[in-house]
Motif scaffolding. Sequence first.
Motif, PDB file in Angstrom:
ATOM      1  N   PRO A 219       6.634  -0.629 -13.515  1.00 55.61           N
ATOM      2  CA  PRO A 219       5.644  -1.710 -13.456  1.00 55.61           C
ATOM      3  C   PRO A 219       5.983  -2.916 -14.324  1.00 55.61           C
ATOM      4  O   PRO A 219       5.518  -4.023 -14.047  1.00 55.61           O
ATOM      5  CB  PRO A 219       4.355  -1.030 -13.930  1.00 55.61           C
ATOM      6  CG  PRO A 219       4.807   0.166 -14.716  1.00 55.61           C
ATOM      7  CD  PRO A 219       6.067   0.613 -14.084  1.00 55.61           C
TER       8      PRO A 219
ATOM      9  N   ASP B 192       9.800  -1.194  -8.338  1.00 58.75           N
ATOM     10  CA  ASP B 192       8.466  -1.217  -7.738  1.00 58.75           C
ATOM     11  C   ASP B 192       7.438  -0.985  -8.827  1.00 58.75           C
ATOM     12  O   ASP B 192       7.748  -0.515  -9.917  1.00 58.75           O
ATOM     13  CB  ASP B 192       8.345  -0.163  -6.636  1.00 58.75           C
ATOM     14  CG  ASP B 192       8.502   1.257  -7.160  1.00 58.75           C
ATOM     15  OD1 ASP B 192       7.531   1.769  -7.751  1.00 58.75           O
ATOM     16  OD2 ASP B 192       9.576   1.859  -6.964  1.00 58.75           O
TER      17      ASP B 192
ATOM     18  N   VAL C 184       5.138   1.138  -9.213  1.00 58.16           N
ATOM     19  CA  VAL C 184       4.755   2.499  -9.543  1.00 58.16           C
ATOM     20  C   VAL C 184       5.720   3.092 -10.555  1.00 58.16           C
ATOM     21  O   VAL C 184       5.335   3.625 -11.583  1.00 58.16           O
ATOM     22  CB  VAL C 184       4.683   3.372  -8.273  1.00 58.16           C
ATOM     23  CG1 VAL C 184       4.502   4.840  -8.637  1.00 58.16           C
ATOM     24  CG2 VAL C 184       3.545   2.901  -7.387  1.00 58.16           C
ATOM     25  N   ARG C 185       7.017   2.952 -10.254  1.00 60.98           N
ATOM     26  CA  ARG C 185       8.014   3.570 -11.135  1.00 60.98           C
ATOM     27  C   ARG C 185       8.437   2.645 -12.273  1.00 60.98           C
ATOM     28  O   ARG C 185       8.791   3.112 -13.345  1.00 60.98           O
ATOM     29  CB  ARG C 185       9.223   3.987 -10.297  1.00 60.98           C
ATOM     30  CG  ARG C 185       8.907   5.092  -9.296  1.00 60.98           C
ATOM     31  CD  ARG C 185      10.070   5.436  -8.409  1.00 60.98           C
ATOM     32  NE  ARG C 185      10.480   4.327  -7.541  1.00 60.98           N
ATOM     33  CZ  ARG C 185      11.389   4.411  -6.577  1.00 60.98           C
ATOM     34  NH1 ARG C 185      12.001   5.559  -6.365  1.00 60.98           N
ATOM     35  NH2 ARG C 185      11.685   3.374  -5.833  1.00 60.98           N
TER      36      ARG C 185
ATOM     37  N   GLU D 299      -5.218  -0.481  -6.173  1.00 62.90           N
ATOM     38  CA  GLU D 299      -4.003   0.317  -6.335  1.00 62.90           C
ATOM     39  C   GLU D 299      -2.789  -0.302  -5.643  1.00 62.90           C
ATOM     40  O   GLU D 299      -1.679   0.188  -5.795  1.00 62.90           O
ATOM     41  CB  GLU D 299      -4.239   1.732  -5.802  1.00 62.90           C
ATOM     42  CG  GLU D 299      -5.255   2.519  -6.600  1.00 62.90           C
ATOM     43  CD  GLU D 299      -5.335   3.970  -6.153  1.00 62.90           C
ATOM     44  OE1 GLU D 299      -4.558   4.354  -5.271  1.00 62.90           O
ATOM     45  OE2 GLU D 299      -6.167   4.710  -6.708  1.00 62.90           O
ATOM     46  N   TRP D 300      -3.001  -1.340  -4.854  1.00 63.59           N
ATOM     47  CA  TRP D 300      -1.860  -1.987  -4.218  1.00 63.59           C
ATOM     48  C   TRP D 300      -0.911  -2.509  -5.293  1.00 63.59           C
ATOM     49  O   TRP D 300      -1.335  -2.960  -6.352  1.00 63.59           O
ATOM     50  CB  TRP D 300      -2.307  -3.154  -3.347  1.00 63.59           C
ATOM     51  CG  TRP D 300      -3.161  -2.730  -2.172  1.00 63.59           C
ATOM     52  CD1 TRP D 300      -3.370  -1.466  -1.714  1.00 63.59           C
ATOM     53  CD2 TRP D 300      -3.918  -3.596  -1.329  1.00 63.59           C
ATOM     54  NE1 TRP D 300      -4.212  -1.474  -0.620  1.00 63.59           N
ATOM     55  CE2 TRP D 300      -4.565  -2.779  -0.362  1.00 63.59           C
ATOM     56  CE3 TRP D 300      -4.118  -4.976  -1.273  1.00 63.59           C
ATOM     57  CZ2 TRP D 300      -5.384  -3.307   0.633  1.00 63.59           C
ATOM     58  CZ3 TRP D 300      -4.925  -5.503  -0.289  1.00 63.59           C
ATOM     59  CH2 TRP D 300      -5.557  -4.667   0.661  1.00 63.59           C
ATOM     60  N   THR D 301       0.350  -2.448  -5.009  1.00 67.01           N
ATOM     61  CA  THR D 301       1.319  -2.839  -6.032  1.00 67.01           C
ATOM     62  C   THR D 301       2.398  -3.736  -5.430  1.00 67.01           C
ATOM     63  O   THR D 301       2.233  -4.263  -4.326  1.00 67.01           O
ATOM     64  CB  THR D 301       1.924  -1.582  -6.685  1.00 67.01           C
ATOM     65  OG1 THR D 301       2.735  -1.960  -7.794  1.00 67.01           O
ATOM     66  CG2 THR D 301       2.767  -0.780  -5.692  1.00 67.01           C
TER      67      THR D 301
ATOM     68  N   ASN E   3       0.812  -1.215   0.000  1.00 71.38           N
ATOM     69  CA  ASN E   3       0.000   0.000   0.000  1.00 71.38           C
ATOM     70  C   ASN E   3       0.850   1.272   0.000  1.00 71.38           C
ATOM     71  O   ASN E   3       0.482   2.280  -0.597  1.00 71.38           O
ATOM     72  CB  ASN E   3      -0.920  -0.015   1.228  1.00 71.38           C
ATOM     73  CG  ASN E   3      -1.550   1.328   1.510  1.00 71.38           C
ATOM     74  OD1 ASN E   3      -1.052   2.063   2.351  1.00 71.38           O
ATOM     75  ND2 ASN E   3      -2.619   1.646   0.801  1.00 71.38           N
ATOM     76  N   SER E   4       2.004   1.206   0.686  1.00 72.45           N
ATOM     77  CA  SER E   4       2.859   2.399   0.744  1.00 72.45           C
ATOM     78  C   SER E   4       4.321   1.977   0.814  1.00 72.45           C
ATOM     79  O   SER E   4       4.655   0.913   1.337  1.00 72.45           O
ATOM     80  CB  SER E   4       2.504   3.269   1.940  1.00 72.45           C
ATOM     81  OG  SER E   4       2.814   2.615   3.157  1.00 72.45           O
TER      82      SER E   4
ATOM     83  N   PHE F 185       5.439   6.059  -2.665  1.00 74.77           N
ATOM     84  CA  PHE F 185       4.008   6.068  -2.967  1.00 74.77           C
ATOM     85  C   PHE F 185       3.238   5.739  -1.688  1.00 74.77           C
ATOM     86  O   PHE F 185       3.763   5.141  -0.748  1.00 74.77           O
ATOM     87  CB  PHE F 185       3.641   5.101  -4.103  1.00 74.77           C
ATOM     88  CG  PHE F 185       3.987   3.655  -3.841  1.00 74.77           C
ATOM     89  CD1 PHE F 185       3.160   2.836  -3.075  1.00 74.77           C
ATOM     90  CD2 PHE F 185       5.135   3.098  -4.385  1.00 74.77           C
ATOM     91  CE1 PHE F 185       3.471   1.512  -2.854  1.00 74.77           C
ATOM     92  CE2 PHE F 185       5.461   1.768  -4.162  1.00 74.77           C
ATOM     93  CZ  PHE F 185       4.625   0.968  -3.395  1.00 74.77           C
TER      94      PHE F 185
ATOM     95  N   PHE G  77      -0.936   4.809  -1.157  1.00 75.65           N
ATOM     96  CA  PHE G  77      -2.294   4.725  -1.669  1.00 75.65           C
ATOM     97  C   PHE G  77      -3.311   4.816  -0.534  1.00 75.65           C
ATOM     98  O   PHE G  77      -2.985   4.635   0.643  1.00 75.65           O
ATOM     99  CB  PHE G  77      -2.511   3.398  -2.409  1.00 75.65           C
ATOM    100  CG  PHE G  77      -1.577   3.207  -3.569  1.00 75.65           C
ATOM    101  CD1 PHE G  77      -1.388   4.203  -4.508  1.00 75.65           C
ATOM    102  CD2 PHE G  77      -0.891   2.016  -3.733  1.00 75.65           C
ATOM    103  CE1 PHE G  77      -0.535   4.017  -5.582  1.00 75.65           C
ATOM    104  CE2 PHE G  77      -0.038   1.816  -4.796  1.00 75.65           C
ATOM    105  CZ  PHE G  77       0.141   2.817  -5.723  1.00 75.65           C
TER     106      PHE G  77
END
Length: 945
Positions: free
Chosen positions: A599, A594, A596-597, A580-582, A557-558, A571, A573
């Motif tokens: 994918p 990660d 976000v940066r 949105e979890w990644t 989540n973060s 990040f 969320f």
Amino acid sequence: MDKLPAYHEPRHRVERPRKANAAFKSLLAAVLLATVSLTYLSANLGSREPATKIPINADKIINQCKALNVIPGPPSNFHQRTESDRFEAGTLPVLIRNATLWTGANDGKEVIKGDLLLANGLIKAVGEVESVQLKAYADLLTVDANGAWVTPGIIDVHSHMGADSAPELNGATDYNSFKGLTLPWMRVVDGINTHDEAYRLSISGGVTTANVLPGSADAIGGQAFTVKLRPTKERTTTSRLLEPPFSLNASASVLSDRPRWRQMKHACGENPSRVYDGTRMDTQWAFRQAYDTARKIKVSQDEYCAKALAGQWDGLGSFPEDLQWEALVDVLRGRVKVHNHCYEAVDLDNMVRLTHEFNFSIAAFHHAHETYLVPDLLKNAYGSPPAIALFATNARYKREAYRGSEFAPRILADNGLRVVMKSDHPVLDSRFLLNEAQQAHYYGLPENLALASVISNPAIVLGYDHRIGFLKKGYDADVVIWDSHPLQIGATPKQVYIDGIAQLKDPHTVQKPEALQEAPSTPDFDDEVKATLEYEGLPPLAPHKAKGDVIIFRGVNSLHVREGFSVKEVFNFDPGLKDEWTFVAFLEGELLCDGVREPDCLEELQSSQATTIDLLGGSISPALISYGSILALNDIDGEPSTNDGRIVDQLTSSNSGLLGKGPLIRAVDGLQFETRDALLGYKAGATVGVTAPFGGKFLKGLSTAFDTGASHKLAKGAIVQEVTAVHVSLLYSEGVPSISTQIAALRNLLNGGGEGDLGKYFSRVAKGDLPLVIDVQSADIMASLIQLKEEIDKHHKRVKFTFVGATEAHLLAKEIGEAGIGVILAPARPYPDQWRKKRFLPGPPLSADTSAVVLREHNVTVGLGIIEQWQSRNIRFDVGWTALDSSGRISKTEAIEFATGNLEKLLGIKKPNLDLVAVRGGSLHDFEGQVVGIISSRQGGVNLV
């Protein structure tokens, strides 16, 4: 005034009967006496023996005998009262509207949306308040709770408030007698000080009632007394007492259909054995001897009364009693709540056997660190099973506490035993007693029972559940309005009412996020509970390395990472948005990519031998640093054989060599690895510890930084930095020269007055190569140190001073900031136990600001520290709490820096700790996340915990 005129007696001190009731009882006694007299005359008719002479006080004797075995409790008409015995005239009625009411009913499961009416010191209505009822109150104050949680006041079942007062001064500690092992005649009320600063502070934490116990130096320490914390017009100790025994202020023969409960302190095991240089066998014999004395008195009383009630007055004499032992006799009659300080299974077993030998009950075992291992033994105690009064995580400070477990509350509750969380104030500041319930909930105690553990359960244990501990019509108007769900981190009162009187004047409240208005979703610790029981409280704690070089964390989540000494949010969320979890991937402990940066990198990694761990909406954030305790120098504080020991004090020692050419003591030489507190700190995300030598009253020595999860000193990465800083202490201590003498010594050392190691390291301090870390609390001493720094800076490079403790630092925030001095607040939330801490900044709801906020706003580098080594596991929560208390003036990222990069700068750690902590289901800094792994480039992988 303290001493009231003889004719003036506060209405709540002694409950006097109504005249009609007294007259009826007198008539009844007369009838009984006449009946007895006729019986004796009839029996003697026709006999040559003279008639039995009935004593003039026969009615009194008969009443006394009949009352001997009456069990305490409220009068039969108690719930018909319309006004509290503690009501203060002029107190306006209060209507709390639109509240979420935790009532305590249904085992703590009842929650009502509605209103609460307080009047005449009582709760008049709960839930729905009819308009016709409100018309009876002309000057009604209305408070809109806006949906806030409202509970009964918190009750501390184990406190020494007033008997061990803040600040501690001569005569302010008055709760142990050393006149013998068994002293049931001692009364702690004789030592309760009304000027203790803790009353005000604890009220601000929602505590409304405290059971003040004698200490644990004696097997039987004496009688305890329960107090309401609010100040009274009389300003006396007696006026604070809740339902004191009738005999306290009047004759024991006061007419009442039931007596009031009394409280008594017992202690077994190490404490009395240490004080009286004995063994457990000595202590248990002292118990048996005392109880046998009381038993003999009880038997003689019972025999006396059997004759009196049968009219056998000849030669009967006076009622057999002994003022010294009457309280213990009352224990045998089931009229006293026994609170038993007791830790280990052996002592618990001893006490349970004692209860059967003399047929008495124990209300609660306190501290009771091994109770969770022997629940069946507790259920076998005489009478009913005792409640268990616990700390949440405070353990391992002596052998008896070594097997203490954070899972004890849950395990005991699972076994049907009543759990109470307590403070042992001032061992723990009872202002934050709720935090004990929060932690117990985090580790598995159900929500309803966690709240009950500090509210309704202590009321039941003390025998006051007819008037406190519940939101119920007719109960005392002791009520707390909270700014968030009470089990959320940092939950703080918006207002506290005691006897219907608001206790917080112009309270400073913090607007909490909506997510904090519900109870936290706590982790599943089933496996940990199972291991705790399997290993009898000592499950393995050492981490083990995850398989594979690549570790992929899903459901993140973060993500926060370190950039030098700073923290960066990558990040973050919305926790509720699962889409949105990644993912975040690591190679040999180094961040690889990660979602976000980068994918797309996940596809490349899936073909490799990667281990995947699902964090279920959890987080990854920087690992923390533990500083302020003697972590890794001591294993068990109270056991010298497990510790490094105290260093020689160099300012007062007759060993002049240490003052001149001798060495500075290095903490690194005394480190012990795999201590349980260090490993528990590691499992909670504090992967680096910084520790200074222990015991020096002025010159402490050289601190070291180490890996809290390492197996030994020679393991890879075990020593992070051998020497980090020079440490001194400028705290007043008996036997140490004056503060001015200590500052003179410091000036001399900084100006090159030392030789050998002393000279070498202070030369480095003077040049700015090493920080000088100074334990100091008083603003006055800090002011002198600021001037000393200015003086030294004129001749050398800029010296680096760090103030530790620094309770009064907020008073000099501007000057500290301008001088470039850093501050480590230890503890994170202050308590004025010493005179030089009395000008503290308490924070919400008593002040809008906290020390962290004020210092940060004056550009001071702030760190968070601890006092005792068991607290290392709770630094994670201090971070979140500090951010919440700031009203948004300290961001979560900044608060994380307080326990990471800022500490590194302040303590002289040259290379940042790049460890990261993987947390499942929440954040490292709340009561929802569970640490599952430590990601360490220093260790070259991920350690699973």
